[in-house]
Design an enzyme around this catalytic site. Structure first.
Site, short mmCIF file in Angstrom:
data_model
loop_
_atom_site.label_atom_id
_atom_site.label_comp_id
_atom_site.label_asym_id
_atom_site.label_seq_id
_atom_site.Cartn_x
_atom_site.Cartn_y
_atom_site.Cartn_z
N SER A 18 20.11 -18.66 25.10
CA SER A 18 20.82 -19.70 24.48
C SER A 18 20.03 -20.45 23.48
O SER A 18 20.29 -20.84 22.24
CB SER A 18 21.13 -20.78 25.64
OG SER A 18 21.90 -20.63 26.48
N GLU A 63 11.97 -29.08 33.55
CA GLU A 63 11.62 -29.34 32.15
C GLU A 63 10.81 -30.47 31.97
O GLU A 63 9.68 -30.24 31.28
CB GLU A 63 12.95 -30.05 31.62
CG GLU A 63 14.14 -28.98 31.30
CD GLU A 63 14.82 -28.80 32.77
OE1 GLU A 63 14.85 -29.50 33.64
OE2 GLU A 63 15.92 -28.05 32.52
N PHE A 76 18.32 -31.90 27.95
CA PHE A 76 17.11 -31.69 28.82
C PHE A 76 15.73 -31.67 27.82
O PHE A 76 14.79 -31.75 28.80
CB PHE A 76 17.30 -30.24 29.67
CG PHE A 76 18.57 -30.06 30.16
CD1 PHE A 76 19.29 -31.05 30.69
CD2 PHE A 76 19.30 -28.85 29.98
CE1 PHE A 76 20.64 -30.94 31.19
CE2 PHE A 76 20.55 -28.50 30.41
CZ PHE A 76 21.13 -29.50 31.12
N ASP A 124 31.28 -27.36 27.73
CA ASP A 124 30.56 -27.58 29.13
C ASP A 124 30.57 -29.26 29.17
O ASP A 124 30.46 -29.69 30.48
CB ASP A 124 29.18 -27.38 28.79
CG ASP A 124 28.64 -25.77 29.03
OD1 ASP A 124 29.77 -25.30 29.89
OD2 ASP A 124 27.69 -25.40 28.80
#
Lengths: 281, 317
Positions: free
Chosen positions: B40, B61, B86, B120
């Site tokens: 991504s 993260e 994130f 999403d």
């Protein structure tokens, strides 16, 4: 062999520093600081291979990261008495315009501090990053870190613990101050964590225990063993069993002095139990 | 009026990937970390060419931000990669203490920012990240507009000593900035000259602002479009100079109006040269599922919306 008497004298002086620092500003965290005095004295005087002058990148030397930043009094005292800054500066602890902030920071440029800490649970990740930088740089020195046992309730630790073994960060020795206390009570009362040893082992770490975490010889032997376990493909965890408030009888074995300063009378008693050795700041 | 055209569309995240790959070849101190989103973030090339300088941290993260801070101690320049949500909201305290307050040279690289993440939905469409990051003392905040500028920005931030938040996105958008244009942090780029209104845009909204200016020009309204790729530090001089001429301004961003570019511009005007301002931004709301184009239209973040706000702001002069 290190001169234990000298280290004991230094430890006594560090205890006096801690008591006087928190008393002066009527704030700070004496309990955990006193409990780790022997550990810090041993670490900075015998265990770590340190360069004389401070450089943020710390190439070619062992590095230490304090994750439970609230025990800044012991950190500052030992840093000053290891030559990082003048001991007189301990007088400025928690005062306006001081480099000795309530919790350690790099922001004011205090030599010896490489990361801010205080918001708990972040130090192990930082230590891992520094350890991986050492590997990239071909620097064979060790990264040491210290964490509270209550601090392990923060989830980021377990991300870090999982990562360190998976990535074979074997130049890292993380010590847990196992004093069984946190602000609201004993760790068993607040949030029982079961077997910390079992958890670290299950996550793939080599785990060593120092039963007498306030005994200098025990610390030196234990940490030497920890060092001999580095470079074996696994990160090393040392469970250091300490007594919170050690060396000041009324502060021992209780969480009451986690974040409370002694009054004048209590200070006098504490100092009486720790007579001046190397000279007060 | 200068007319901008394009021959190709590409995602800005690929610009990041290309810039990171180039840094891998030119700067041995650059290292990269990713929290399970290599594809991504388009980090594959860097990883393929520099496996020893890449750290896959998994879905963790907070740990990634701490490790990045630690890697700087030893002289590394870490680039972290994950989605914008994130990269910011999830790890705010880690960034605040271990990176910003500690003054660490970490480059927080954030993809899929804003509504254009699309289907999403709102869990992943952060519209608050610019605000979160610009509030941190010492943090530089950059939101480039196309593939070329994102690549150039990625390369430029490696030379900047200090924490940086680099925000980019998922959809393919027109490439209209020159491939050889040097990226100067904090230096606005004036794209068109105009006298009636200043349009200050960042990220995906820059192209929309250019489209709007074309349509406005046909109606006799001359708009000065400025690409503000760096939200902090803000090029206040460029904004004030333009508003001195046009007398009003529209700010455009893929972000909540609270905490965004528009607020920074409003402060600059309030302190120096009060002028009518209209905001192209989301209105204190979460996003939802949909295609990027549907979402940008529904939440008023496209050229049509800019045209309407321009008319409104001119009427307030």
């Amino acid at each position: 062999m290190p001169n234990i008497k000298q280290l004991e004298d230094l430890t006594t002086q560090v205890r006096r520093d801690i008591l006087r620092m928190v008393h002066k500003v009527n704030s700070g965290h004496p309990g955990g600081s006193l409990g780790c005095a022997e550990f810090f004295v041993a670490l900075y005087n015998e265990i770590m291979d340190r360069n004389d002058s401070f450089d943020m990148n710390g190439i070619g030397e062992d590095l230490f990261f304090l994750s439970n930043g609230h025990i800044s009094p012991v950190f500052y005292s030992v840093l000053a008495r290891s030559g990082y800054f003048p001991v007189e500066e301990l007088n400025t602890f928690r005062l306006i315009d001081s480099r000795l902030q309530g919790h350690p920071t790099t922001h004011e440029g205090l030599p010896g501090v490489r990361i801010a800490s205080g918001s708990l649970g972040q130090g192990m990740s930082v230590a891992i990053g520094a350890a991986q930088a050492k590997k990239l740089n071909g620097d064979g020195h060790i990264i040491y870190s210290l964490h509270g046992d209550g601090e392990l309730q923060e989830g980021q630790n377990w991300e870090a613990i999982m990562y360190a073994s998976a990535k074979k960060v074997d130049n890292l020795i993380s010590t847990i101050d196992l004093n069984g206390q946190q602000i609201d009570g004993s760790t068993d009362d607040v949030l029982p964590m079961g077997s910390i040893k079992g958890k670290f082992e299950a996550f793939g770490w080599t785990v060593l225990e120092i039963e007498e975490g306030n005994n200098l010889e025990a610390i030196l032997n234990g940490m030497a063993e920890a060092k001999s376990n580095t470079g074996q493909g696994k990160p090393v965890c040392v469970l250091l069993k300490t007594v919170m408030g050690n060396g000041v009888d009324f502060m021992m074995h209780t969480h009451a002095w986690h974040g409370k300063a002694p009054n004048d009378e209590q200070l006098a008693i504490g100092l009486e139990q720790n007579t001046e050795t190397l000279g007060d700041y | 009026m200068k007319i901008y055209t394009y021959t190709e569309k590409k995602d800005t995240r690929s610009g990041f990937g290309a810039g990171l790959a180039e840094l891998g070849r030119t700067n041995p101190n650059v290292v990269a970390l990713c929290a399970d989103l290599i594809g991504s973030l388009k980090m594959d090339k860097f990883i393929e060419e520099n496996p020893e300088r890449f750290f896959q941290v998994g879905i963790a993260e907070a740990n990634m931000m701490g490790i990045a801070a630690g890697l700087t101690i030893g002289g590394k320049i870490p680039f972290t990669g994950t989605f914008a949500n994130f990269s910011t909201g999830r790890v705010y305290d880690q960034i605040r203490q271990s990176i910003a307050y500690s003054g660490k040279n970490v480059k927080i690289c954030a993809s899929h920012a804003g509504l254009t993440l699309g289907e999403d939905g709102a869990t992943h469409q952060i519209l608050e990240d610019i605000g979160l990051m610009k509030m941190l003392p010492g943090m530089t905040v950059i939101n480039p507009c196309d593939f070329n500028q994102t690549k150039a920005a990625t390369i430029a931030i490696a030379e900047h000593n200090g924490p940086v938040y680099l925000r980019f996105g998922r959809p393919s958008v027109p490439i209209f900035t020159p491939a050889d244009q040097k990226f100067e942090i904090g230096k606005a780029i004036q794209l068109t000259e105009g006298n009636d209104v200043t349009i200050v845009a960042t990220g995906h909204l820059v192209w929309e602002a250019l489209e709007a200016s074309k349509a406005l020009n046909e109606k006799g309204i001359s708009a000065e479009v400025i690409n503000i790729h760096t939200i902090k530090p803000l090029d206040e001089e460029a904004i004030l100079n333009s508003v001195s001429k046009t007398g009003c301004i529209v700010t455009a961003e893929e972000h909540n109006y609270l905490g965004g570019l528009g607020e920074s511009v409003a402060r600059t005007l309030a302190l120096n040269k009060p002028a009518p301002q209209e905001f192209i931004a989301t209105n204190d709301t979460f996003g939802e599922s949909g295609t990027p184009a549907q979402l940008m239209a529904k939440y008023g973040l496209n050229s049509n919306a800019i045209i309407e706000k321009v008319k409104k702001v001119i009427s307030r002069k």
